[in-house]
Design an enzyme around this catalytic site. Sequence first.
Site, PDB file in Angstrom:
ATOM      1  N   CYS A  50     -52.149  12.787  78.333  1.00 59.45           N
ATOM      2  CA  CYS A  50     -51.668  11.462  78.446  1.00 59.45           C
ATOM      3  C   CYS A  50     -50.446  11.116  78.958  1.00 59.45           C
ATOM      4  O   CYS A  50     -49.314  11.202  78.229  1.00 59.45           O
ATOM      5  CB  CYS A  50     -51.979  10.720  76.985  1.00 59.45           C
ATOM      6  SG  CYS A  50     -51.135   9.231  76.564  1.00 59.45           S
ATOM      7  N   CYS A  70     -47.867   8.897  76.671  1.00 60.85           N
ATOM      8  CA  CYS A  70     -47.560   9.561  75.818  1.00 60.85           C
ATOM      9  C   CYS A  70     -46.189  10.402  76.015  1.00 60.85           C
ATOM     10  O   CYS A  70     -45.279  10.591  75.451  1.00 60.85           O
ATOM     11  CB  CYS A  70     -48.497  10.612  75.342  1.00 60.85           C
ATOM     12  SG  CYS A  70     -49.977   9.742  74.656  1.00 60.85           S
TER      13      CYS A  70
END
Length: 121
Positions: free
Chosen positions: A36, A39
Amino acid sequence: MHHPLVFDVTEQDFTEKVLEASRKRPVMVDFWADWCPPCRVLTPVLEKVAHGLHGEVLLAKVEVDDNMRLAGRYQLRGFPTVILFTGGEEVGRFSGARTEQQVRAFLVDHLSGTASAATAP
């Protein structure tokens, strides 16, 4: 017992390291995944805020691919998602990358005085 400001959490120790610990001081939980990109942007921001608050707020990191039941328990729909716990209860959450100022504002909004340093530059 001394806790580091930033630490990893799994399904097995979530109750102790997050829910029980949040009875003493707030715990932000970063639900993230290696695949991600947002993230990877948010993690250093959260770590900087946690270190800047000198232990007033702890940061627990949950890698969701290894802890899918936790993601399901909190009905997470996207990553990263940050959930703030105090007194063993969820008091706020946000999803997606945020700036340091936005994370501090989130803490101020949801802690109302318990993390006074959250307003410090």
